[in-house]
Design a protein around this motif. Structure first.
Motif, PDB file in Angstrom:
ATOM      1  N   PRO A   1       0.831  -1.212   0.000  1.00 40.65           N
ATOM      2  CA  PRO A   1       0.000   0.000   0.000  1.00 40.65           C
ATOM      3  C   PRO A   1       0.859   1.254   0.000  1.00 40.65           C
ATOM      4  N   GLY A   2       0.525   2.193  -0.859  1.00 48.69           N
ATOM      5  CA  GLY A   2       1.301   3.417  -0.969  1.00 48.69           C
ATOM      6  C   GLY A   2       2.566   3.265  -1.769  1.00 48.69           C
ATOM      7  N   GLY A   3       2.763   2.119  -2.427  1.00 43.82           N
ATOM      8  CA  GLY A   3       3.983   1.844  -3.165  1.00 43.82           C
ATOM      9  C   GLY A   3       4.171   2.760  -4.365  1.00 43.82           C
ATOM     10  N   ASN A   4       5.377   2.729  -4.906  1.00 33.79           N
ATOM     11  CA  ASN A   4       5.780   3.655  -5.957  1.00 33.79           C
ATOM     12  C   ASN A   4       5.582   3.049  -7.342  1.00 33.79           C
ATOM     13  N   PHE A   5       5.588   3.928  -8.340  1.00 30.02           N
ATOM     14  CA  PHE A   5       5.558   3.554  -9.745  1.00 30.02           C
ATOM     15  C   PHE A   5       6.682   4.286 -10.460  1.00 30.02           C
ATOM     16  N   GLN A   6       7.241   3.648 -11.461  1.00 27.60           N
ATOM     17  CA  GLN A   6       8.236   4.287 -12.314  1.00 27.60           C
ATOM     18  C   GLN A   6       7.574   4.672 -13.628  1.00 27.60           C
ATOM     19  N   ILE A   7       7.896   5.862 -14.116  1.00 24.62           N
ATOM     20  CA  ILE A   7       7.349   6.328 -15.387  1.00 24.62           C
ATOM     21  C   ILE A   7       8.484   6.779 -16.285  1.00 24.62           C
ATOM     22  N   LYS A   8       8.416   6.349 -17.535  1.00 23.88           N
ATOM     23  CA  LYS A   8       9.381   6.772 -18.547  1.00 23.88           C
ATOM     24  C   LYS A   8       8.584   7.196 -19.780  1.00 23.88           C
ATOM     25  N   ILE A   9       8.785   8.440 -20.196  1.00 21.13           N
ATOM     26  CA  ILE A   9       8.111   8.967 -21.378  1.00 21.13           C
ATOM     27  C   ILE A   9       9.110   8.975 -22.533  1.00 21.13           C
ATOM     28  N   ARG A  10       8.879   8.095 -23.473  1.00 25.26           N
ATOM     29  CA  ARG A  10       9.745   7.949 -24.644  1.00 25.26           C
ATOM     30  C   ARG A  10      11.186   7.625 -24.265  1.00 25.26           C
TER      31      ARG A  10
END
Length: 1007
Positions: free
Chosen positions: A177-186
């Motif tokens: 719960p409350g964990g993180n996400f990684q985002i990469k745009i292009r």
């Protein structure tokens, strides 16, 4: 008044008409014709409700054909208008087909409007400092709205975008719960792991995504203090992601890695409306590993001792020497992470207003349990308020919005996922007969003891924004944006003495506490001037503005130990040992001037030029300012006269853009000489020690972006296809350049002449498969493929990065040994000797390069509506490779995958796994770790996942027509199709809790 005057004039004409009828016709016939004419001109009040088949549509324009009379539907889709029986009503709404309905004497007219794919090109998208029609944008902007967001039972804003946007890759770090996400745009632009995050803007206010956690407090549970958790998805109206230079260059250095624009919900004109939404959900781990049972495990262990030449089992081999019950079996994954997480969510809102002022007030509370044993939970409450006001002459406008969020996250200080996979299946029971933790005569470490180490985080976040605008002329507007954010985080991790085996004689004085107190405040002011002019077929827009921003961060990390009592462990003053691990204050100041010019000729040829001059306090004197800009162009070739009569190609646009953005995501004061407290006292004084060297040549990273795209619509845009190619080159990489140890420093942060290139293709397809009054079916598909490459790296061969990167290859590579097979006589893995020196070494023989960048990824979404029933489902897919799960040497005191049971037994055997060892055979152990670093450990981790499914039904309430009731069922991560047998493929080669499979049921009431 015109209508009233007209009616009086018409009534004055009745007298000669009546006289003529009397002369030409018998009295009875004249009376009948008179009544018919009177009914045609008589004014009647018409009412009704407008929906899209499922939900009411507020803001629909209802006009009388050929007249100036017009009304707008309210929040419930209701309208009232006075017309004659012969009038025709015209219903228009952006994104829907226009409907013409004759009155024909009716007093109630209910309308169901159908979406119009062609009209969707007229929808305006948010580009940050301005908005633009979808059909006329020159940049690459992906968008999802609240219609997609509200169908997902998630709490993180990044989770709602997974699989729904081309070019946007999102991976969940942990299912906690409350964990993180990684985002990469292009793709990945920077060699620094923390230099690839996009810029987040909430209602015009930048929101910092820099971590506020601390490794000593978060423990082995990753990123539970992600600032993005402060953004409540249920309060979001739309999400736009700006990707190319044309769209991002107006944000300058802050837009190097893309921009995520978050627009919150606003009030709408109409009667006061109250809405409440309650849901409950349960979550389970998506996929477990197939591990050995007791029989397989003991057979492996016994064979390992035999292979290593043991004639009897040593005293520490409790699993096989009779100390532990050899008939006992426990599925530790089921016991430690196989529970059910209970999730509840409640939201309420009230909104309304008139044509001048609209308001919205909403509140939300969410509570999430965990799948591990114990009473751990994550709670989040938020309140959101917005108000729009416009003067009677529409010259002055005010928009104010504010959101406050409070989170409390209480989780174990240790993620039990790894433990659940490694424990022997015949390990002892967790509790004694007295209900106390069982230590089994100190023969093991009870995994539940780790749960006594707790992580506690309290985060409070405020985000406020005000926009004031005034139209001096119809073409000239002055606008100012003010914003303020305030975020505080207080987190701690405790280690009480009760988590240790009592036989060790550990008293409460061995308890310890780590604390983290972080606060971050920022403000921004952005005055700007907008000018618009239409001259014949030409339209010209110009924008100039400036940005002034300041951010201050205060951090205090402390440690305490030897508490007088475990009951006082949260009171740092009760510790006999207290130290300050870190205490600092950083100030970041940013200033910029920006401009935009857009020229549109005849809605055929469009050019968009943006520029920005940035100034950042993160760079030294003489290098604080830099210029960035972009140019974008579009040709709407379907507006050419040659294609006016075309019936197949309904829309066509060719667009291209090129520009330069920068990057200053390097942290504060990196160019300065800095000092930290040494913690050592000399003659009563604690001294300082240098922590960073001064570098006056410290400058900006630059990112050059090029894109070419084609957008086409067929058959009145029932089929709409977009194809885009892009190339991004990021140079002047800011990395740590290694220094000799004699300098006293490990590295110097400086601009390295390395260049990273990302090229890719993006495809989106939208089809309207079927559409009529009762049933509709639409499909959306997006596919993205990115290729990352290190183009240049001067002096790479002689640097410490020589074993990490290869010019011409991706920066997401691993250099591996080449596996040649297993020696059937010795049962030991063998590898290629790349340099032929007769030995396998880490530095010289890892000549196989493997790129773990996904080959392609995307999503496949369908929406089906039948009357008041609506079904949505989304499949997410990723084509990728990753490392297989390798827990440790097979035969050691840890469990293994059940497939490891097939191993080498005697000379001549051909099997996929080498001989077992208890860890004493150095040759076998070394071969195992070389195998883990070889191309044989790379497996297919591709998957197709039913990411989301949503089923909603509007109850037909006959007794309470003013009340709307909607029932919903939602599921997240429902099914996963993959050949990857090492757990969840999204978190392949990870020891953290996998994503959860969530089932949710809810009810929404609006009145």
């Amino acid at each position: 008044m015109k209508i009233i005057s007209l009616n009086k004039g018409l009534r004055a004409l009745w007298y000669p008409i009546i006289f003529g009828l009397y002369l030409c016709c018998p009295p009875a016939q004249a009376n009948n014709r008179l009544r018919q004419n009177q009914s045609q001109w008589q004014q009647n009040q018409i009412s009704g409700t407008i929906t899209d088949g499922t939900n009411p549509l507020p803001g629909v324009t209802i006009a009388v054909k050929g007249q100036q009379k017009m009304v707008v539907s309210d929040f419930d889709g209701k309208f009232t208008i006075t017309v004659s029986s012969t009038d025709i009503l015209i219903f228009t709404y952006l994104g829907f087909k226009t409907i013409a309905v004759p009155v024909e004497g009716r007093t109630v007219i209910n309308i169901k409007m159908l979406e119009d794919a062609t009209a969707l090109q007229e929808v305006r998208v948010n580009a940050g400092y301005y908005s633009v029609k979808e059909s006329e944008r020159t940049g690459s902007i992906a968008k999802i709205t609240s219609k997609d967001i509200e169908k997902q039972p998630v709490s993180n804003v990044l989770a709602v975008m997974q699989g729904r946007m081309a070019g946007v890759a999102i991976v969940q770090d942990s299912g906690s719960p409350g964990g993180n996400f990684q985002i990469k745009i292009r793709g990945i632009n920077s060699l620094r792991a923390d230099g690839n995050d996009p810029l987040y803007i909430i209602d015009g206010v930048p929101f910092s995504s820099e971590t506020i956690g601390f490794s000593q407090t978060s423990g082995t549970t990753p990123s539970l203090t992600n600032p993005l958790n402060s953004i409540n998805p249920s309060e979001i109206e739309s999400l736009e992601v700006l990707k190319d230079a044309d769209a991002t260059a107006i944000y300058g250095s802050r837009g190097a890695n893309g921009v995520v624009l978050i627009t919150t919900k606003k009030g709408k004109a109409g009667k006061t409306t109250f809405s409440a939404n309650a849901s409950t959900a349960v979550g389970k781990v998506t996929r477990m590993l197939d591990l050995m049972n007791t029989e397989q495990y003991l057979a492996m262990r016994r064979k390992a001792f035999t292979n290593d030449g043991y004639t009897e089992y040593p005293s520490y081999a409790y699993d096989v020497n009779g100390t532990w019950d050899s008939n006992r079996y426990t599925d530790w994954q089921k016991v430690l992470i196989g529970g059910t997480a209970e999730i509840s969510n409640f939201q309420a809102s009230v909104s309304g207003g008139n044509s001048s002022t609209q308001y919205l007030l909403s509140g939300n509370y969410r509570k999430e349990g965990t799948v591990i044993p114990g009473n751990f939970e994550y709670g989040k409450g938020s309140v959101h308020f917005s108000m729009n006001h416009a003067s009677d002459d529409q010259k002055f406008k005010l928009l104010f919005s504010a959101g406050y969020d409070a989170q409390k996250n209480n989780q174990p200080g240790v993620d039990l996922t790894a433990t659940s996979r490694l424990l022997a299946p015949n390990a002892p029971a967790l509790y004694t007969q007295n209900g106390e933790l069982n230590w089994e005569n100190s023969t093991w470490t009870n995994p539940l003891a780790d749960l006594k180490s707790e992580f506690l985080s309290r985060i409070n976040s405020l985000n406020a924004n005000a926009v004031l605008s005034y139209n001096f002329l119809p073409e000239l507007q002055f606008k100012t944006n003010f914003g303020f954010t305030d975020l505080t985080n207080n987190e701690s991790r405790t280690r009480p003495s009760t988590m240790y085996d009592p036989s060790y004689g550990v008293g409460s004085q061995y308890s310890s506490l780590n604390t983290n107190a972080t606060s971050r405040q920022s403000w921004i002011a952005e005055p700007q001037l907008n000018w618009y002019k239409t001259m014949g077929k030409s339209k010209l827009e110009a924008l100039v503005g400036s940005t002034f921003q300041s951010q201050r961060t205060d951090r205090l990390f402390q440690f305490g130990a030897n508490f007088s009592s475990n009951n006082l462990i949260h009171n740092l003053a009760s510790a006999s040992i207290r130290t300050v691990s870190r205490s600092d204050e950083t100030i970041y100041k940013y200033q910029a001037f920006f401009a935009r010019v857009n020229y549109n000729w005849d809605s055929r040829y469009i050019i968009n030029i943006t520029g920005r001059r940035d100034g950042s306090s993160r760079f030294g004197p003489g290098r604080q300012f830099a210029n960035f800009g972009a140019v974008g162009a579009a040709w709407l070739f379907t507006n050419e006269p040659l294609l006016n009569d075309n019936t197949v190609l309904s829309f066509g646009k060719l667009r291209a853009s090129y520009g330069i953005t920068g990057n200053d995501q390097i942290g504060d004061y990196q160019f300065l000489d800095t000092y930290i407290s040494s913690g050592n006292m000399y003659q009563g004084t604690i001294g300082l020690q240098p922590s960073r060297l001064y570098n006056p040549a410290f400058g900006w990273e630059t990112n050059k972006k090029l894109e070419i795209a084609l957008e086409t619509g067929f058959l009145k845009d029932r089929i709409f296809l977009t194809a885009a190619w892009y190339r991004n080159r990021s140079s002047d990489q800011l990395v740590g350049i290694p220094l000799p140890a004699t300098t006293g420093f490990n590295s110097l942060t400086a601009n390295l002449g390395a260049t990273v290139q990302n090229t890719g293709l993006e495809f989106t397809l939208r089809t309207v498969n079927f559409q009529d009054a009762d049933f509709s079916w639409t499909t959306n598909l997006n596919v993205s493929a990115n290729r990352n490459k290190l183009v240049a790296f001067p002096g790479l061969e002689s640097s410490t990065y020589a074993n990490r990167y290869v010019i011409g290859e991706s920066i997401n590579i691993f250099r591996l040994y080449h596996f040649t097979g297993m020696n059937p006589q010795t049962g030991v893995y063998e590898f290629a000797d790349a340099n032929g020196d007769g030995q396998i070494t880490y530095a010289d023989d890892r000549n196989v390069v493997v790129d773990l960048t996904p080959k392609y990824f995307g999503g496949f979404q369908n929406q089906l509506t039948y009357k008041k029933l609506q079904l949505d489902f989304l499949f997410q897919f990723v084509k990728q490779k990753n490392f297989s799960y390798r827990p440790g040497v097979p035969g050691d005191f840890i469990n293994q995958l059940s497939s490891v049971s097939d191993s080498w037994q005697q000379p001549g055997d051909q099997s996929p796994n080498q001989r077992y060892t208890t860890g004493t055979n150095g040759e076998v152990v070394n071969a195992y770790y070389q195998y883990s670093d070889s191309d044989a450990a790379i497996v297919d981790a591709s998957y197709i996942r039913l990411k989301n499914i949503s089923l909603t039904y509007d109850l037909p309430l006959q007794l309470a027509k003013e009340v709307r009731c909607k029932l919903s069922f939602q599921a997240q991560n429902l099914l996963t199709f993959t050949s990857f047998n090492n757990g969840d493929p999204e978190l392949a080669y990870s020891s953290y809790l996998p994503p959860l499979k969530v089932y949710s049921a809810g009810i929404q009431i609006t009145f």
